[in-house]
Enzyme design. Structure first.
Site, PDB file in Angstrom:
ATOM      1  N   THR A 187      67.128  20.968  15.275  1.00  0.00           N
ATOM      2  CA  THR A 187      67.822  21.454  16.475  1.00  0.00           C
ATOM      3  C   THR A 187      69.272  21.502  16.046  1.00  0.00           C
ATOM      4  O   THR A 187      69.656  20.769  15.137  1.00  0.00           O
ATOM      5  CB  THR A 187      67.672  20.432  17.626  1.00  0.00           C
ATOM      6  OG1 THR A 187      66.311  20.344  18.006  1.00  0.00           O
ATOM      7  CG2 THR A 187      68.497  20.798  18.851  1.00  0.00           C
ATOM      8  N   ARG A 228      55.870  24.462  25.960  1.00  0.00           N
ATOM      9  CA  ARG A 228      56.466  23.117  25.833  1.00  0.00           C
ATOM     10  C   ARG A 228      57.999  23.225  25.788  1.00  0.00           C
ATOM     11  O   ARG A 228      58.557  23.994  25.023  1.00  0.00           O
ATOM     12  CB  ARG A 228      55.944  22.451  24.572  1.00  0.00           C
ATOM     13  CG  ARG A 228      56.578  21.090  24.236  1.00  0.00           C
ATOM     14  CD  ARG A 228      57.746  21.205  23.288  1.00  0.00           C
ATOM     15  NE  ARG A 228      58.264  19.898  22.863  1.00  0.00           N
ATOM     16  CZ  ARG A 228      59.394  19.740  22.181  1.00  0.00           C
ATOM     17  NH1 ARG A 228      60.117  20.773  21.839  1.00  0.00           N
ATOM     18  NH2 ARG A 228      59.808  18.533  21.842  1.00  0.00           N
ATOM     19  N   ASP A 263      63.962  18.411  24.733  1.00  0.00           N
ATOM     20  CA  ASP A 263      65.167  17.890  25.414  1.00  0.00           C
ATOM     21  C   ASP A 263      66.314  18.899  25.427  1.00  0.00           C
ATOM     22  O   ASP A 263      67.222  18.790  26.245  1.00  0.00           O
ATOM     23  CB  ASP A 263      65.638  16.605  24.738  1.00  0.00           C
ATOM     24  CG  ASP A 263      65.940  16.794  23.248  1.00  0.00           C
ATOM     25  OD1 ASP A 263      65.303  17.667  22.602  1.00  0.00           O
ATOM     26  OD2 ASP A 263      66.805  16.072  22.718  1.00  0.00           O
TER      27      ASP A 263
HETATM   28  N1  GLY Z   1      64.982  18.098  19.928  1.00  0.00           N
HETATM   29  C1  GLY Z   1      64.367  19.347  19.973  1.00  0.00           C
HETATM   30  C2  GLY Z   1      63.013  19.351  20.513  1.00  0.00           C
HETATM   31  O1  GLY Z   1      62.384  18.318  20.637  1.00  0.00           O
HETATM   32  O2  GLY Z   1      62.538  20.417  20.832  1.00  0.00           O
END
Ligand code: GLY
Length: 312
Positions: free
Chosen positions: A167, A195, A198
């Site tokens: 990310t 899905r 965060d």
């Molecule tokens: N931290 C990025 C994700 O879990 O999609």
């Protein structure tokens, strides 16, 4: 003035810093930095050429938060458009909403004039996805995967926690002291369609408040959602903890999570004075920062708060 980013933000940090040098805003700096990461085909965790979901479709999540107003914008499970961070900014600035997902996010991208990007992956990345399913599914079964009614089972088989860590985070503080955070990702490789991690959840992967500071996360997003990690860190500073104490505390909250599915988490943060920090649950992770007087960014190791992994 400062820009702080996860280490995969290196390709964009000079552009972000240059905006601050020229008197631009933290919001502009964050968007500019992240757009370059989203366009980088070598990063399989953000934007173009990100790893796809279990169906072989790239779904992007992104968010932006303006620490001056606490205005926020986010998009989730965006398909067919590249610059999720720009769309998140447009949600923040053009709509009375905070989060658009799926078809609604794509529709808004079209309305905002984003060019469609029908092929979001290079062939070699599609081959990685195909190979991941290979031992379990025949070519004919892969061709029909969108029709299956047992995807949960295949997600379990195909899930690779090691790929969950990617990310990009950017935090900028401009001349006026305004802070902005941005986060963008293609999410967890081979995830269940739809899905969200965060990254598009304000308070989980992203939070900024000029009065105290800002934080952003990379790693296994489900953990940051469960612990409201980015908001918690800023809240701990609001309660009087230093940046280091607040970061440590937010990581400890993650370490104390009970139950299954505990993996790697990382965060970057600044306080209202522009002091910066990077934390990780594992060794060897780094983050970068640059101030306008620096000709290039500096890379620093993250402080480690170990979180023993648990899976399944
Ligand atoms: N931290 C990025 C994700 O879990 O999609």
């Amino acid at each position: 003035m400062i820009v702080v980013a996860s280490s995969n933000g290196r390709i964009g940090i000079e552009a972000a810093t240059q905006i601050l040098r020229q008197g631009g805003t933290a919001v502009d700096a964050v968007e500019a930095g992240i757009r370059l990461v989203e366009a980088n085909p070598e990063d399989n965790t953000v934007g173009f050429n990100g790893y796809p979901n279990i169906l072989g479709e790239v779904e992007l999540d992104a968010s932006m938060m303006n620490g001056r107003t606490l205005e926020s914008g986010a998009v989730g499970a965006l398909k067919g458009y590249l610059h999720a961070i720009t769309l998140a900014r447009q949600v923040m600035e053009r709509l009375p909403h905070v989060l658009l997902v799926g078809d609604g996010a794509s529709r808004f991208a079209a309305e905002m004039g984003h060019p469609p990007q029908p092929e979001m992956m290079l062939p070699e990345t599609r081959a990685v996805w195909r190979n991941r399913l290979q031992p379990e599914l025949s070519d004919a079964e892969v061709a029909q995967i969108a029709e299956r009614t047992d995807l949960a089972r295949w997600v379990e088989l195909a899930t690779d926690p090691e790929r969950a860590k990617g990310t990009v985070n950017f935090i900028a503080q401009d001349k006026a002291g305004n802070i902005c955070t941005g986060v963008s990702t293609s999410g967890w490789a081979w995830k269940y369609p739809g899905r969200l991690g965060d990254s598009p959840i304000i308070g989980a992967g992203n939070y900024a408040d000029n009065r105290y500071g800002a934080a952003a996360c990379t790693g296994m997003g489900e953990m940051a959602i469960r612990a409201s990690t980015a908001h918690s860190l800023v809240f701990y500073m609001k309660m009087g903890l230093s940046l280091a104490e607040a970061s440590e505390r937010a990581m400890t909250d993650l370490r104390d999570l009970d139950g299954r599915f505990i993996s790697v988490m990382n965060l970057v943060a600044i306080d209202k004075d522009g002091n910066h920090a990077g934390y990780s649950s594992v060794d060897g992770r780094s983050y970068i920062y640059q101030t306008p007087d620096m000709p290039e960014c500096e890379e620093l190791p993250r402080t480690v708060v170990p979180i023993p992994p648990r899976w399944g």
